[in-house]
Design an enzyme around this catalytic site. Sequence first.
Site, mmCIF file in Angstrom:
data_model
loop_
_atom_site.group_PDB
_atom_site.id
_atom_site.type_symbol
_atom_site.label_atom_id
_atom_site.label_comp_id
_atom_site.label_asym_id
_atom_site.label_seq_id
_atom_site.Cartn_x
_atom_site.Cartn_y
_atom_site.Cartn_z
ATOM 1 N N ARG A 159 40.196 38.027 22.286
ATOM 2 C CA ARG A 159 41.421 38.655 22.753
ATOM 3 C C ARG A 159 42.501 38.715 21.677
ATOM 4 O O ARG A 159 43.597 39.189 21.942
ATOM 5 C CB ARG A 159 41.962 37.790 23.880
ATOM 6 C CG ARG A 159 42.190 38.500 25.167
ATOM 7 C CD ARG A 159 42.337 37.375 26.152
ATOM 8 N NE ARG A 159 43.012 37.784 27.320
ATOM 9 C CZ ARG A 159 42.412 37.892 28.505
ATOM 10 N NH1 ARG A 159 41.128 37.665 28.630
ATOM 11 N NH2 ARG A 159 43.111 38.215 29.548
ATOM 12 N N LYS A 218 36.857 44.422 34.322
ATOM 13 C CA LYS A 218 35.901 43.712 33.456
ATOM 14 C C LYS A 218 35.046 42.746 34.268
ATOM 15 O O LYS A 218 33.819 42.741 34.165
ATOM 16 C CB LYS A 218 36.643 42.925 32.358
ATOM 17 C CG LYS A 218 37.531 43.778 31.472
ATOM 18 C CD LYS A 218 38.212 42.961 30.400
ATOM 19 C CE LYS A 218 39.199 41.917 30.900
ATOM 20 N NZ LYS A 218 40.398 42.475 31.560
ATOM 21 N N ARG A 255 45.484 35.457 42.980
ATOM 22 C CA ARG A 255 45.643 34.651 41.773
ATOM 23 C C ARG A 255 47.115 34.446 41.455
ATOM 24 O O ARG A 255 47.915 35.356 41.631
ATOM 25 C CB ARG A 255 44.962 35.377 40.592
ATOM 26 C CG ARG A 255 43.601 34.812 40.271
ATOM 27 C CD ARG A 255 42.827 35.660 39.325
ATOM 28 N NE ARG A 255 43.494 35.979 38.059
ATOM 29 C CZ ARG A 255 42.900 36.625 37.058
ATOM 30 N NH1 ARG A 255 41.632 37.011 37.172
ATOM 31 N NH2 ARG A 255 43.545 36.898 35.949
ATOM 32 N N ARG A 263 51.460 40.065 31.191
ATOM 33 C CA ARG A 263 50.064 40.192 30.747
ATOM 34 C C ARG A 263 49.823 41.555 30.091
ATOM 35 O O ARG A 263 49.106 41.662 29.105
ATOM 36 C CB ARG A 263 49.115 39.987 31.938
ATOM 37 C CG ARG A 263 49.039 38.527 32.368
ATOM 38 C CD ARG A 263 48.515 38.369 33.773
ATOM 39 N NE ARG A 263 47.160 38.828 33.934
ATOM 40 C CZ ARG A 263 46.632 39.205 35.095
ATOM 41 N NH1 ARG A 263 47.355 39.169 36.197
ATOM 42 N NH2 ARG A 263 45.397 39.607 35.149
ATOM 43 N N ARG A 299 44.147 42.746 44.552
ATOM 44 C CA ARG A 299 42.990 41.895 44.226
ATOM 45 C C ARG A 299 43.000 40.604 45.049
ATOM 46 O O ARG A 299 44.020 39.983 45.267
ATOM 47 C CB ARG A 299 42.996 41.524 42.748
ATOM 48 C CG ARG A 299 41.895 40.500 42.453
ATOM 49 C CD ARG A 299 41.566 40.361 41.030
ATOM 50 N NE ARG A 299 42.695 39.967 40.200
ATOM 51 C CZ ARG A 299 42.640 39.957 38.882
ATOM 52 N NH1 ARG A 299 41.544 40.331 38.256
ATOM 53 N NH2 ARG A 299 43.692 39.592 38.182
HETATM 54 P P1 AP5 Z 1 38.748 42.846 37.968
HETATM 55 O O1 AP5 Z 1 37.296 43.095 37.817
HETATM 56 O O2 AP5 Z 1 39.190 41.513 38.497
HETATM 57 O O3 AP5 Z 1 39.513 43.179 36.600
HETATM 58 P P2 AP5 Z 1 39.552 42.382 35.216
HETATM 59 O O4 AP5 Z 1 39.565 43.407 34.147
HETATM 60 O O5 AP5 Z 1 38.476 41.343 35.172
HETATM 61 O O6 AP5 Z 1 41.000 41.752 35.354
HETATM 62 P P3 AP5 Z 1 41.580 40.302 35.018
HETATM 63 O O7 AP5 Z 1 42.970 40.301 35.590
HETATM 64 O O8 AP5 Z 1 40.675 39.192 35.427
HETATM 65 O O9 AP5 Z 1 41.654 40.374 33.485
HETATM 66 P P4 AP5 Z 1 42.529 39.551 32.581
HETATM 67 O O10 AP5 Z 1 41.952 39.913 31.266
HETATM 68 O O11 AP5 Z 1 43.990 39.739 32.729
HETATM 69 O O12 AP5 Z 1 42.323 38.044 33.109
HETATM 70 P P5 AP5 Z 1 41.418 36.841 32.656
HETATM 71 O O13 AP5 Z 1 40.923 36.181 33.867
HETATM 72 O O14 AP5 Z 1 40.444 37.247 31.603
HETATM 73 O O15 AP5 Z 1 39.344 44.028 38.882
HETATM 74 C C1 AP5 Z 1 40.710 44.030 39.272
HETATM 75 C C2 AP5 Z 1 40.832 44.574 40.716
HETATM 76 O O16 AP5 Z 1 40.455 45.949 40.731
HETATM 77 C C3 AP5 Z 1 39.900 43.880 41.725
HETATM 78 O O17 AP5 Z 1 40.587 43.800 42.938
HETATM 79 C C4 AP5 Z 1 38.685 44.825 41.823
HETATM 80 O O18 AP5 Z 1 38.043 44.735 43.096
HETATM 81 C C5 AP5 Z 1 39.344 46.180 41.621
HETATM 82 N N1 AP5 Z 1 38.484 47.144 40.932
HETATM 83 C C6 AP5 Z 1 37.648 46.907 39.877
HETATM 84 N N2 AP5 Z 1 37.050 48.054 39.472
HETATM 85 C C7 AP5 Z 1 37.545 49.038 40.286
HETATM 86 C C8 AP5 Z 1 37.330 50.440 40.355
HETATM 87 N N3 AP5 Z 1 36.486 51.073 39.520
HETATM 88 N N4 AP5 Z 1 37.989 51.157 41.299
HETATM 89 C C9 AP5 Z 1 38.852 50.535 42.158
HETATM 90 N N5 AP5 Z 1 39.094 49.195 42.146
HETATM 91 C C10 AP5 Z 1 38.455 48.459 41.212
HETATM 92 O O19 AP5 Z 1 42.480 35.913 31.913
HETATM 93 C C11 AP5 Z 1 43.507 35.255 32.645
HETATM 94 C C12 AP5 Z 1 44.367 34.433 31.682
HETATM 95 O O20 AP5 Z 1 43.577 33.430 31.025
HETATM 96 C C13 AP5 Z 1 45.027 35.202 30.530
HETATM 97 O O21 AP5 Z 1 46.232 35.822 30.925
HETATM 98 C C14 AP5 Z 1 45.250 34.079 29.517
HETATM 99 O O22 AP5 Z 1 46.341 33.278 29.875
HETATM 100 C C15 AP5 Z 1 43.982 33.247 29.662
HETATM 101 N N6 AP5 Z 1 42.905 33.699 28.787
HETATM 102 C C16 AP5 Z 1 41.699 34.214 29.185
HETATM 103 N N7 AP5 Z 1 40.943 34.518 28.131
HETATM 104 C C17 AP5 Z 1 41.685 34.188 27.037
HETATM 105 C C18 AP5 Z 1 41.442 34.292 25.636
HETATM 106 N N8 AP5 Z 1 40.289 34.800 25.151
HETATM 107 N N9 AP5 Z 1 42.424 33.885 24.788
HETATM 108 C C19 AP5 Z 1 43.583 33.358 25.257
HETATM 109 N N10 AP5 Z 1 43.870 33.241 26.576
HETATM 110 C C20 AP5 Z 1 42.924 33.651 27.453
#
Ligand code: AP5
Length: 213
Positions: free
Chosen positions: A83, A8, A155, A166, A122
């Site tokens: 979410r 994402k 991270r 997660r 990552r």
């Molecule tokens: P990346 O682009 O980082 O993936 P992502 O989907 O953004 O993954 P996240 O782990 O950031 O998502 P998340 O939803 O768990 O975390 P968030 O920060 O929102 O890609 C991942 C890896 O793959 C990278 O190394 C990239 O280079 C590689 N890659 C990407 N595309 C590729 C491809 N096509 N081929 C090969 N490699 C590829 O949330 C973190 C925490 O915050 C949550 O757990 C929660 O505690 C809190 N939080 C956030 N939002 C909320 C909410 N709305 N409500 C409540 N709590 C929340």
Amino acid sequence: MGPPGAGKGTQAARIVDAHGLVHLATGDILRHEIREGTPLGVEARTYVESGRLVPDEIIIKMISSRMLAASRGSGFLLDGFPRTLAQAESLDRTIEAHGVSLDAVLYVRVPDEVLLSRLGGRRSCEGCERVYHTTANPPSQPGICDACGGRLVVRKDDSADVIAERLRVYQAETAPVTAHYRRKGLLREIDGQRPIESIGAGIDDLLREVGVR
Ligand code: AP5
């Protein structure tokens, strides 16, 4: 939308650059607040670092003002929000009250075994949150962000036990939100197993179809 590690953030960075949108990523905002030690960061820290969701009321308050400010400009891209069904319903009410509309909900589909290898490799920039992967998307210089020169780190929530939590939370709380947007006719599914550029080109086509220039 999409599970942890679906890509994402990677695709969001491309989309906002290409379309001049404001990137509203709740995970990035929370990590920034945690690093700065703000009251919100202190409140959110244990949730984020253990892989649980931050309570809805905190998230909704945090994102609503940013979203309304961005809607007065050229538009915004939400990443990681909503979410839960409560967050989605709150978003529905907020945008309706302010005469804003959603063009599309992009859902990046990736199987669990691929997610594990993506999250395991990552590296994220401490400064600007840009993400890399040790093999699939490495920086030009190991350990240094191409965009801002910041330090690349693993991270805290990318440890094996927190990743498992997660993924569990995603299935329980967030997967049902995709059905909410499918019912509204907004959901666009994307095969997230292709290379980054090919997914990006597919997203550009989808955005053109829904009228995002
Ligand atoms: P990346 O682009 O980082 O993936 P992502 O989907 O953004 O993954 P996240 O782990 O950031 O998502 P998340 O939803 O768990 O975390 P968030 O920060 O929102 O890609 C991942 C890896 O793959 C990278 O190394 C990239 O280079 C590689 N890659 C990407 N595309 C590729 C491809 N096509 N081929 C090969 N490699 C590829 O949330 C973190 C925490 O915050 C949550 O757990 C929660 O505690 C809190 N939080 C956030 N939002 C909320 C909410 N709305 N409500 C409540 N709590 C929340």
